[in-house]
Write a protein that holds these residues in place. Structure first.
Motif, mmCIF file in Angstrom:
data_model
loop_
_atom_site.group_PDB
_atom_site.id
_atom_site.type_symbol
_atom_site.label_atom_id
_atom_site.label_comp_id
_atom_site.label_asym_id
_atom_site.label_seq_id
_atom_site.Cartn_x
_atom_site.Cartn_y
_atom_site.Cartn_z
ATOM 1 N N GLU A 49 0.554 -1.682 0.225
ATOM 2 C CA GLU A 49 -0.018 0.147 0.187
ATOM 3 C C GLU A 49 0.705 1.316 -0.135
ATOM 4 O O GLU A 49 0.500 2.425 -0.574
ATOM 5 N N ARG A 50 1.442 1.427 0.721
ATOM 6 C CA ARG A 50 2.854 2.512 0.631
ATOM 7 C C ARG A 50 3.733 2.958 -0.647
ATOM 8 O O ARG A 50 3.344 4.216 -1.141
ATOM 9 N N TYR A 51 3.413 2.065 -0.692
ATOM 10 C CA TYR A 51 4.813 2.360 -2.487
ATOM 11 C C TYR A 51 3.387 2.712 -3.413
ATOM 12 O O TYR A 51 3.809 3.185 -4.380
ATOM 13 N N ARG A 52 2.296 1.765 -3.515
ATOM 14 C CA ARG A 52 1.536 1.902 -4.106
ATOM 15 C C ARG A 52 1.258 3.813 -4.227
ATOM 16 O O ARG A 52 0.668 4.256 -5.374
ATOM 17 N N ALA A 53 0.775 3.847 -3.399
ATOM 18 C CA ALA A 53 -0.135 5.383 -3.132
ATOM 19 C C ALA A 53 1.249 6.419 -3.488
ATOM 20 O O ALA A 53 1.255 7.418 -4.025
ATOM 21 N N GLU A 54 2.659 6.047 -3.187
ATOM 22 C CA GLU A 54 4.254 6.766 -3.249
ATOM 23 C C GLU A 54 3.779 6.974 -5.763
ATOM 24 O O GLU A 54 3.598 7.959 -5.833
ATOM 25 N N ASP A 57 0.320 8.380 -6.554
ATOM 26 C CA ASP A 57 0.055 9.613 -6.207
ATOM 27 C C ASP A 57 1.357 10.381 -5.548
ATOM 28 O O ASP A 57 0.700 11.306 -4.346
ATOM 29 N N PRO A 58 1.810 10.417 -6.214
ATOM 30 C CA PRO A 58 2.627 11.164 -5.418
ATOM 31 C C PRO A 58 3.145 12.401 -4.785
ATOM 32 O O PRO A 58 3.389 13.191 -3.640
ATOM 33 N N VAL A 59 1.449 13.408 -5.452
ATOM 34 C CA VAL A 59 1.484 15.439 -4.557
ATOM 35 C C VAL A 59 0.791 14.898 -3.114
ATOM 36 O O VAL A 59 1.413 14.902 -2.117
ATOM 37 N N ALA A 60 -0.238 13.544 -2.445
ATOM 38 C CA ALA A 60 -0.572 13.301 -1.784
ATOM 39 C C ALA A 60 0.592 12.574 -1.085
ATOM 40 O O ALA A 60 0.932 12.771 0.766
ATOM 41 N N ALA A 61 1.647 11.787 -1.251
ATOM 42 C CA ALA A 61 2.442 10.918 -0.851
ATOM 43 C C ALA A 61 3.409 11.984 -0.334
ATOM 44 O O ALA A 61 3.821 11.194 0.647
ATOM 45 N N CYS A 79 13.672 11.066 -10.854
ATOM 46 C CA CYS A 79 13.557 11.741 -9.908
ATOM 47 C C CYS A 79 14.266 11.463 -7.568
ATOM 48 O O CYS A 79 14.726 10.826 -8.617
ATOM 49 N N ALA A 80 13.852 12.209 -7.201
ATOM 50 C CA ALA A 80 14.437 11.938 -5.841
ATOM 51 C C ALA A 80 13.564 13.135 -5.352
ATOM 52 O O ALA A 80 13.144 13.348 -5.925
ATOM 53 N N VAL A 81 13.385 12.465 -4.238
ATOM 54 C CA VAL A 81 12.857 13.227 -2.883
ATOM 55 C C VAL A 81 13.518 13.258 -2.038
ATOM 56 O O VAL A 81 13.634 12.874 -1.189
ATOM 57 N N VAL A 82 13.175 14.470 -0.986
ATOM 58 C CA VAL A 82 14.014 15.133 0.092
ATOM 59 C C VAL A 82 12.644 15.614 1.248
ATOM 60 O O VAL A 82 11.470 15.947 0.526
ATOM 61 N N THR A 83 12.942 14.775 1.954
ATOM 62 C CA THR A 83 11.627 15.179 3.209
ATOM 63 C C THR A 83 12.123 16.138 4.107
ATOM 64 O O THR A 83 13.044 16.512 4.156
ATOM 65 N N ALA A 84 10.431 16.773 4.511
ATOM 66 C CA ALA A 84 11.006 17.682 5.244
ATOM 67 C C ALA A 84 12.061 17.348 6.175
ATOM 68 O O ALA A 84 12.323 16.061 7.125
ATOM 69 N N PRO A 85 12.556 18.787 6.821
ATOM 70 C CA PRO A 85 13.456 18.798 8.151
ATOM 71 C C PRO A 85 12.983 17.970 9.086
ATOM 72 O O PRO A 85 12.106 18.963 9.691
#
Length: 165
Positions: A49-54, A57-61, A79-85
């Protein structure tokens, strides 16, 4: 003479709604990772589920994070994601380059952009985890200043790394 594709990296979705997004790249990342872990699945709908959601719907994930997309020839190629600090630290996640664009500097451009984004956000350290069999990625991270550190993740086969911004 070798042709080198011009790649642009920017925040997604950003102000240009026509910019290609990361959904297909995230799907490829997760499908390949599942297969490499020996847990191959038949398509995005069969991902955990967690990976399917990404992927769907990457905007929401990644609503609280910064999503970087490398574009070339009118399409998303990395692509790459930088998490919130959190406590002066962010995590670099989901670095992925389309197979057709590997070896053309896409990954390096994304990692450099991720480090710059983190620094602009006041982050002092960026961490990441990478599967030990992804030796090319580990080499890339080391070339760009990451060092292996003690693992914060209990899953077997993960290498944890950190870099200062």
């Amino acid at each position: 003479m070798t042709h080198r594709t011009v790649v642009q990296v920017g925040r997604w979705p950003g102000g240009d709604a026509s910019r290609p997004g990361p959904a297909a790249l995230l799907a490829a990342y997760h499908l390949r990772t599942q297969a490499e872990k020996g847990e191959e699945v038949e398509g995005v709908d069969a991902l955990p589920e967690r990976y399917r959601a990404e992927a769907l719907d990457p905007v929401a994930a990644f609503a609280d994070d910064v999503v970087l997309v490398a574009s070339a020839e009118g399409r998303a190629v990395g692509c790459a994601v930088v998490t919130a600090p959190v406590d002066g630290e962010s995590e670099l996640k989901r670095l992925w380059t389309d197979d057709a664009y590997r070896g053309q500097g896409v990954g390096s451009a994304l990692v450099r952009a991720a480090l710059a984004q983190a620094a602009e956000s006041g982050v002092r350290t960026v961490r990441l985890s990478v599967w030990e069999w992804r030796t090319g990625a580990i080499g890339l991270y080391e070339r760009l200043g990451f060092t292996v550190v003690e693992s914060w993740d209990r899953r077997d086969g993960l290498v944890c790394m950190r870099a200062d911004t």
